[in-house]
Design a protein around this motif. Structure first.
Motif, short mmCIF file in Angstrom:
data_model
loop_
_atom_site.label_atom_id
_atom_site.label_comp_id
_atom_site.label_asym_id
_atom_site.label_seq_id
_atom_site.Cartn_x
_atom_site.Cartn_y
_atom_site.Cartn_z
N GLY A 1 76.05 -8.65 47.68
CA GLY A 1 75.02 -9.47 47.38
C GLY A 1 75.26 -9.17 45.42
N ASP A 2 74.70 -10.47 45.36
CA ASP A 2 74.40 -11.26 44.07
C ASP A 2 72.75 -9.98 42.65
OD1 ASP A 2 76.41 -12.86 45.34
OD2 ASP A 2 75.75 -14.33 44.02
N LEU A 3 73.46 -10.11 41.64
CA LEU A 3 72.90 -9.32 40.91
C LEU A 3 72.66 -9.93 39.68
CD1 LEU A 3 71.11 -6.55 40.67
CD2 LEU A 3 73.25 -5.61 39.58
N ASN A 4 71.48 -10.07 39.30
CA ASN A 4 70.84 -10.49 37.99
C ASN A 4 70.35 -9.33 36.99
OD1 ASN A 4 70.07 -14.20 37.37
ND2 ASN A 4 71.52 -12.94 37.70
N LEU A 5 70.84 -9.25 36.44
CA LEU A 5 69.89 -8.82 34.94
C LEU A 5 69.19 -9.03 34.43
CD1 LEU A 5 71.87 -4.73 34.87
CD2 LEU A 5 69.97 -5.60 36.41
N PHE A 6 68.19 -8.42 33.99
CA PHE A 6 67.25 -9.15 32.48
C PHE A 6 66.36 -8.19 32.05
CE2 PHE A 6 67.06 -12.09 35.99
CZ PHE A 6 66.83 -13.37 35.49
N SER A 7 66.34 -8.09 30.93
CA SER A 7 65.30 -6.85 30.05
C SER A 7 64.04 -7.27 30.58
CB SER A 7 65.39 -7.13 28.83
OG SER A 7 64.88 -7.97 28.02
N TYR B 1 74.78 -10.73 30.44
CA TYR B 1 76.17 -12.05 29.81
C TYR B 1 77.58 -11.87 30.87
CZ TYR B 1 78.92 -14.62 26.43
OH TYR B 1 79.67 -15.23 25.40
N SER B 2 77.59 -12.11 31.82
CA SER B 2 78.93 -11.53 32.61
C SER B 2 80.56 -12.19 31.98
CB SER B 2 79.05 -12.41 33.72
OG SER B 2 79.11 -13.96 33.83
N GLY B 3 79.96 -13.41 31.12
CA GLY B 3 81.72 -13.75 30.75
C GLY B 3 81.99 -12.88 29.34
N LYS B 4 81.13 -12.25 28.64
CA LYS B 4 81.44 -10.90 27.31
C LYS B 4 81.45 -9.26 28.34
CE LYS B 4 81.78 -11.87 24.06
NZ LYS B 4 82.47 -12.61 23.07
N THR B 5 80.71 -9.60 29.25
CA THR B 5 81.26 -8.28 30.17
C THR B 5 82.48 -8.20 30.94
OG1 THR B 5 78.91 -7.72 30.68
CG2 THR B 5 79.94 -6.90 32.46
N VAL C 1 67.50 -17.73 35.43
CA VAL C 1 68.63 -17.58 36.52
C VAL C 1 70.32 -17.67 36.04
CG1 VAL C 1 70.12 -17.47 39.22
CG2 VAL C 1 67.57 -17.60 38.40
N HIS C 2 70.72 -16.03 36.07
CA HIS C 2 71.90 -16.42 35.07
C HIS C 2 73.76 -16.12 36.18
CE1 HIS C 2 69.91 -13.25 34.54
NE2 HIS C 2 71.28 -12.50 34.67
N LEU D 1 64.63 -5.70 34.70
CA LEU D 1 64.27 -6.29 35.72
C LEU D 1 65.38 -6.47 37.06
CD1 LEU D 1 62.06 -7.82 38.14
CD2 LEU D 1 62.26 -9.49 36.30
N GLY D 2 65.28 -6.35 37.71
CA GLY D 2 66.34 -6.49 38.63
C GLY D 2 66.07 -7.09 39.33
#
Length: 285
Positions: free
Chosen positions: A80-86, A94-98, A191-192, A232-233
């Motif tokens: 599964g591909d997961l995006n997370l938003f407030s 922010y996947s890069g900083k994570t 989308v990110h 919001l996922g």
């Protein structure tokens, strides 16, 4: 790809190569999540929502701050591909900083961070039934933040103009548009890069290329999160199935993914939603 060198190595090449690496972002000063407190908060929790993401599609779901959510394998091996938003869409994962803070693959105790200027934990991973996998002999591991998401633009580029819409980027775009009444172009701009849940990936040692291999996930396996802020996922059940062969496929075996949301009887002891980053945003001006 690493081409055959055009230049001879200097006499001290091996000395230069043998210099020990330095961790870019030491995280010892980061407040560590109190996993014992999070786990204790699960006692007496109540399941308040459950949904299934259909194969090759995506769905959005909301998780209030202080709630838990699980992404679960329910029928067969599926990535599964997961995006997370407030919840108000002002913050995005922010996947890069994570990746810079926690490494290429996430597991229990790692956090999903928002982008600038807030740069704060959005969710904390509280349980991972695949933590036994570790790093295999190929350098592969699960739950990566190195891949982007399968998308129609790369597919078009590599297939000499092919048009395909059941890739994760398009799935996420459609689901976000439906959830927030946005046009496709408005949604696509939000989308990110994703957390690739259950995906087994790494980099080849000879060419440095990103690889994927069959996910070790089994029905009943799950990745559990604690929502640090109102979320919001949006989750896409990747058209690559277990990603053992290819992305963006109409032939790969694909399965649904489950999402369950739980409300604890009380918040974890000592927990409060994280404040936005304290940098003053003056940038030296």
């Amino acid at each position: 790809m690493h081409p055959t060198p055009d230049y001879a190595a200097p006499d001290d090449a091996e000395t230069r190569k043998s210099i020990a690496p330095v961790i870019c972002y030491p995280v010892e000063t980061l407040p560590a999540p109190d996993l014992a407190s999070y786990r204790a908060a699960r006692a007496g929790w109540e399941k308040v929502a459950g949904l299934r993401v259909p194969p090759r599609e995506a769905l959005a779901f909301e998780v209030p701050a202080g709630h838990f959510f699980r992404i679960t394998s329910v029928e067969g091996p599926q990535v599964g591909d997961l995006n997370l938003f407030s919840a108000d869409l002002s913050e995005r994962f922010y996947s890069g900083k994570t990746r810079a803070l926690h490494g290429t693959h996430l597991s229990r105790g790692d956090r999903m961070w928002s982008g600038f200027p807030t740069l704060r934990p959005m969710a904390t991973i509280t349980e991972d039934t695949l933590d036994w996998y570790g790093i295999d002999a190929f350098g592969g591991s699960v739950h990566d933040v190195i891949g982007t998401r399968c998308d129609p633009y790369t597919h078009c580029l590599l297939s000499d103009g092919g048009q395909y819409h059941h890739c994760c980027h398009s799935n996420l775009t459609r689901a976000l548009a439906a959830a927030r009444n946005l046009s496709p172009r408005e949604a696509e701009a939000l989308v990110h890069d994703v957390l690739n849940v259950f995906m087994c990936t790494g980099f080849t040692r000879d060419t440095g290329q990103y690889f994927m291999k069959a996910s070790p996930v089994r029905p009943g396996d799950f990745l559990e999160f604690f929502a640090e802020i109102d979320l919001l996922g949006v989750l896409s059940a990747c058209p690559g199935g277990d990603c053992s062969s290819e992305h963006s496929s109409d032939t790969a075996a694909c399965y649904p993914l489950g999402v369950e949301i739980y409300r604890p009887a009380s918040a974890p002891e000592g927990w409060a939603p994280p404040a936005p980053n304290r940098y003053d945003r003056s940038h030296g001006l």
